[in-house]
Structures are given as structure tokens and as C-alpha cells.
Design a protein around this motif. Structure first.
Motif, PDB file in Angstrom:
ATOM      1  N   ILE A  19     -10.817   1.883   6.182  1.00  0.00           N
ATOM      2  CA  ILE A  19     -12.036   1.077   6.204  1.00  0.00           C
ATOM      3  C   ILE A  19     -12.488   0.734   4.787  1.00  0.00           C
ATOM      4  N   ALA A  20     -12.449   1.725   3.916  1.00  0.00           N
ATOM      5  CA  ALA A  20     -12.972   1.547   2.556  1.00  0.00           C
ATOM      6  C   ALA A  20     -12.141   0.572   1.726  1.00  0.00           C
ATOM      7  N   PHE A  21     -10.823   0.647   1.853  1.00  0.00           N
ATOM      8  CA  PHE A  21      -9.956  -0.133   0.957  1.00  0.00           C
ATOM      9  C   PHE A  21      -9.237  -1.278   1.652  1.00  0.00           C
ATOM     10  N   TRP A  22      -8.645  -1.009   2.817  1.00  0.00           N
ATOM     11  CA  TRP A  22      -7.770  -2.014   3.430  1.00  0.00           C
ATOM     12  C   TRP A  22      -8.527  -3.092   4.187  1.00  0.00           C
ATOM     13  N   ILE A  23      -9.581  -2.741   4.900  1.00  0.00           N
ATOM     14  CA  ILE A  23     -10.298  -3.779   5.651  1.00  0.00           C
ATOM     15  C   ILE A  23     -10.880  -4.853   4.731  1.00  0.00           C
ATOM     16  N   PRO A  24     -11.598  -4.510   3.631  1.00  0.00           N
ATOM     17  CA  PRO A  24     -12.118  -5.567   2.758  1.00  0.00           C
ATOM     18  C   PRO A  24     -11.024  -6.467   2.192  1.00  0.00           C
ATOM     19  N   LEU A  25      -9.875  -5.880   1.877  1.00  0.00           N
ATOM     20  CA  LEU A  25      -8.776  -6.657   1.302  1.00  0.00           C
ATOM     21  C   LEU A  25      -8.170  -7.606   2.340  1.00  0.00           C
ATOM     22  N   VAL A  26      -7.829  -7.059   3.505  1.00  0.00           N
ATOM     23  CA  VAL A  26      -7.132  -7.862   4.518  1.00  0.00           C
ATOM     24  C   VAL A  26      -8.060  -8.889   5.161  1.00  0.00           C
ATOM     25  N   GLN A  27      -9.345  -8.556   5.329  1.00  0.00           N
ATOM     26  CA  GLN A  27     -10.255  -9.547   5.921  1.00  0.00           C
ATOM     27  C   GLN A  27     -10.436 -10.742   4.975  1.00  0.00           C
ATOM     28  N   GLU A  28     -10.341 -10.500   3.676  1.00  0.00           N
ATOM     29  CA  GLU A  28     -10.403 -11.612   2.718  1.00  0.00           C
ATOM     30  C   GLU A  28      -9.165 -12.496   2.846  1.00  0.00           C
ATOM     31  N   VAL A  29      -8.020 -11.863   3.038  1.00  0.00           N
ATOM     32  CA  VAL A  29      -6.778 -12.614   3.238  1.00  0.00           C
ATOM     33  C   VAL A  29      -6.864 -13.467   4.503  1.00  0.00           C
TER      34      VAL A  29
ATOM     35  N   LYS B 227      -9.450   7.411  -6.178  1.00  0.00           N
ATOM     36  CA  LYS B 227      -9.276   6.342  -7.179  1.00  0.00           C
ATOM     37  C   LYS B 227      -7.856   6.324  -7.728  1.00  0.00           C
ATOM     38  N   GLU B 228      -7.313   7.523  -7.889  1.00  0.00           N
ATOM     39  CA  GLU B 228      -5.962   7.665  -8.443  1.00  0.00           C
ATOM     40  C   GLU B 228      -4.881   7.244  -7.444  1.00  0.00           C
ATOM     41  N   LEU B 229      -5.173   7.362  -6.147  1.00  0.00           N
ATOM     42  CA  LEU B 229      -4.125   7.229  -5.147  1.00  0.00           C
ATOM     43  C   LEU B 229      -4.128   5.927  -4.345  1.00  0.00           C
ATOM     44  N   VAL B 230      -5.262   5.218  -4.270  1.00  0.00           N
ATOM     45  CA  VAL B 230      -5.192   3.916  -3.592  1.00  0.00           C
ATOM     46  C   VAL B 230      -4.364   2.969  -4.461  1.00  0.00           C
ATOM     47  N   PRO B 231      -3.574   2.096  -3.854  1.00  0.00           N
ATOM     48  CA  PRO B 231      -2.707   1.210  -4.637  1.00  0.00           C
ATOM     49  C   PRO B 231      -3.511   0.162  -5.405  1.00  0.00           C
ATOM     50  N   PRO B 232      -2.945  -0.409  -6.460  1.00  0.00           N
ATOM     51  CA  PRO B 232      -3.625  -1.489  -7.183  1.00  0.00           C
ATOM     52  C   PRO B 232      -3.926  -2.649  -6.230  1.00  0.00           C
ATOM     53  N   ARG B 233      -5.144  -3.169  -6.309  1.00  0.00           N
ATOM     54  CA  ARG B 233      -5.593  -4.146  -5.310  1.00  0.00           C
ATOM     55  C   ARG B 233      -4.878  -5.492  -5.413  1.00  0.00           C
ATOM     56  N   GLU B 234      -4.756  -6.021  -6.627  1.00  0.00           N
ATOM     57  CA  GLU B 234      -4.258  -7.393  -6.764  1.00  0.00           C
ATOM     58  C   GLU B 234      -2.832  -7.584  -6.255  1.00  0.00           C
ATOM     59  N   PRO B 235      -1.865  -6.732  -6.650  1.00  0.00           N
ATOM     60  CA  PRO B 235      -0.509  -6.907  -6.115  1.00  0.00           C
ATOM     61  C   PRO B 235      -0.467  -6.789  -4.590  1.00  0.00           C
ATOM     62  N   LEU B 236      -1.295  -5.900  -4.044  1.00  0.00           N
ATOM     63  CA  LEU B 236      -1.332  -5.720  -2.597  1.00  0.00           C
ATOM     64  C   LEU B 236      -1.940  -6.952  -1.924  1.00  0.00           C
ATOM     65  N   PHE B 237      -2.964  -7.523  -2.543  1.00  0.00           N
ATOM     66  CA  PHE B 237      -3.577  -8.746  -2.019  1.00  0.00           C
ATOM     67  C   PHE B 237      -2.546  -9.874  -1.968  1.00  0.00           C
ATOM     68  N   VAL B 238      -1.797 -10.034  -3.039  1.00  0.00           N
ATOM     69  CA  VAL B 238      -0.762 -11.082  -3.110  1.00  0.00           C
ATOM     70  C   VAL B 238       0.285 -10.861  -2.016  1.00  0.00           C
ATOM     71  N   TYR B 239       0.663  -9.606  -1.819  1.00  0.00           N
ATOM     72  CA  TYR B 239       1.668  -9.263  -0.803  1.00  0.00           C
ATOM     73  C   TYR B 239       1.168  -9.614   0.592  1.00  0.00           C
ATOM     74  N   PHE B 240      -0.056  -9.180   0.919  1.00  0.00           N
ATOM     75  CA  PHE B 240      -0.604  -9.455   2.248  1.00  0.00           C
ATOM     76  C   PHE B 240      -0.861 -10.948   2.452  1.00  0.00           C
ATOM     77  N   LYS B 241      -1.262 -11.640   1.389  1.00  0.00           N
ATOM     78  CA  LYS B 241      -1.523 -13.093   1.477  1.00  0.00           C
ATOM     79  C   LYS B 241      -0.225 -13.826   1.821  1.00  0.00           C
ATOM     80  N   ALA B 242       0.860 -13.444   1.169  1.00  0.00           N
ATOM     81  CA  ALA B 242       2.153 -14.072   1.447  1.00  0.00           C
ATOM     82  C   ALA B 242       2.589 -13.804   2.883  1.00  0.00           C
ATOM     83  N   LYS B 243       2.376 -12.564   3.337  1.00  0.00           N
ATOM     84  CA  LYS B 243       2.728 -12.201   4.717  1.00  0.00           C
ATOM     85  C   LYS B 243       1.897 -13.006   5.717  1.00  0.00           C
ATOM     86  N   TYR B 244       0.600 -13.118   5.421  1.00  0.00           N
ATOM     87  CA  TYR B 244      -0.304 -13.811   6.335  1.00  0.00           C
ATOM     88  C   TYR B 244       0.002 -15.316   6.370  1.00  0.00           C
ATOM     89  N   ASP B 245       0.220 -15.903   5.200  1.00  0.00           N
ATOM     90  CA  ASP B 245       0.546 -17.333   5.144  1.00  0.00           C
ATOM     91  C   ASP B 245       1.828 -17.630   5.909  1.00  0.00           C
TER      92      ASP B 245
END
Length: 226
Positions: A163-173, A201-219
Motif C-alpha cells: 500500500i505504502a510504495f506500490w499502490i501510489p506508483l502503479v496507480q500513477e502508471v 527506506k533501505e529495502l524498497v526499490p528505487p522508484r524511477e526505474p520501477l516506474f519506467v518498468y511498470f509504465k512500459a508493461k502497462y503501455d
């Protein structure tokens, strides 16, 4: 720490919220382990051997004994290594933690993903967003302190990393709003505290590369549905 006699490994993929749960639990416990990167597009013989039922990550392997399903793995870790407990000791509180963690998986994460994949079915998308939203409201009302575990993160907090990390990222995608500070102020404040916790903070993945990855998958998904 794991003793010298123990072999601990985690078969996972960077970017998976369910793998991230296990990494947080292991870090909280101070357990050293080997991370085995899995290519989900070309699943390894090792993954198929250790998790033939679901064929998914994460798989936790302790002294050649494999365990699957993230919530089950966290419970195993908590029972095997007693330091820094993740689940409450009180039976009722423990049962509640299990209940809310299942709510996160079954009533929030599952319909959320169904909404994301319903690229050409607006009715299905709305239905699944509504289901996720309803469960988020229940979870919002359940949050009484800084974390679900009080002043320290616990089982429900770890489960809710999705909820904290993945939902905000994927809902934006995907271009819809489910989890916002206006709709869920307590959960949103919790998410900020949680993501700023030193271990998380140390263990969640970097947001931007993950956003790009999910955006490509979604598109790609959208293009295939046209």
C-alpha cells in the motif's frame, strides 16, 4: 544472526512487493542470507523445483527446506528466530494481525491488480477500485498509532508495504486515484512514516526505474487490447 550451520537464501525479483516483505523481515531480525535473483519471464529450474504449486517468488530456503507465500514465510522467520518479534505474543492480537494482513492481500492488492489489468473494461475497473477502496477504509479505521505495531513496525506494517510504495506508483502508471492523502489521511501519514523507517527506506526499490518498468508493461498491455 543465522548461525554458521544455517543456510538461508531468498529466491526473489527486484520490484516485487512480496519479496520486499521478506527482505524487511530478515533485516529486522538481523539475519544474513543469499539473494537469488529470479527472471520471472524465464523461470529457473530452481524456482520450479522449490515452488512447483505457484511457480512464484518469493521462496525462502532454510537449510534446503523451501517455504512459499510471503505471509507464511514471515511467520516462519518470526518463529525460527526469536529476536525482534514481528507478530504480537498475545493470541488475540496475533490473530488480528493475521486477519488484517490477509485483508491487504485478498481485499486490497488482488482487486487493485484486477483494476490495473482491466484496461478495456471500465465497469470491471470501477468495481475493483471500489472493492480496494472499501477495504482501505476499514484498514484506515484500524490504524490507532504511528504504526500498526504501535511505535515499532510489525506484521501488518510489513504486509502493507504494498500500500505504502506500490499502490501510489502503479496507480500513477494506470491513471486512476485510489490511495490519496485526502481519502485516507491516517494511512497516508502512516505510509510516509513507514517509508522513512531506516530499514524500509533501505529495502524498497528505487522508484524511477520501477516506474519506467511498470509504465512500459502497462503501455504494452493497452496496445495489445486495442
Amino acid at each position: 544472526m543465522a548461525t554458521n550451520q544455517e543456510e538461508v537464501s531468498l529466491i526473489g525479483a527486484v520490484g516485487s512487493p512480496f519479496v520486499c516483505r521478506i527482505q524487511i523481515a530478515l533485516k529486522l531480525k538481523g539475519i544474513e542470507y543469499k539473494f537469488v535473483q529470479e527472471d520471472l519471464a524465464n523461470k529457473s529450474d530452481l524456482l520450479l523445483k522449490y515452488n512447483p504449486v505457484h511457480k512464484k517468488v518469493p521462496v525462502f530456503v532454510h537449510n534446503e527446506k523451501p517455504i512459499s507465500e510471503s505471509l507464511v514465510i514471515i511467520e516462519y522467520i518470526d518463529e525460527t528466530w526469536k529476536q525482534n518479534p514481528i507478530l504480537p505474543s498475545d493470541p488475540y492480537k496475533k490473530a488480528l494481525a493475521r486477519f488484517w494482513s490477509k485483508v491487504i492481500d485478498d481485499k486490497i492488492a488482488a482487486p487493485f491488480f484486477r483494476a490495473v489489468f482491466a484496461v478495456n473494461d471500465e465497469k470491471a475497473r470501477e468495481k475493483n477500485i471500489e472493492e480496494s477502496s472499501e477495504a482501505l477504509h476499514f484498514l484506515e479505521n484500524e490504524l490507532k498509532e504511528k504504526f500498526f505495531g504501535g511505535e515499532e513496525i510489525d506484521f501488518v506494517d510489513i504486509a502493507a508495504v504494498f500500500i505504502a510504495f506500490w499502490i501510489p506508483l502503479v496507480q500513477e502508471v494506470a491513471g486512476f486515484e485510489l490511495f490519496t492523502p485526502e481519502k485516507f489521511p491516517k494511512l497516508y501519514n502512516w505510509s510516509q512514516e513507514f517509508l522513512n523507517h531506516s530499514i524500509v527506506k533501505e529495502l524498497v526499490p528505487p522508484r524511477e526505474p520501477l516506474f519506467v518498468y511498470f509504465k512500459a508493461k502497462y503501455d504494452s498491455l493497452v496496445s495489445a487490447s486495442i
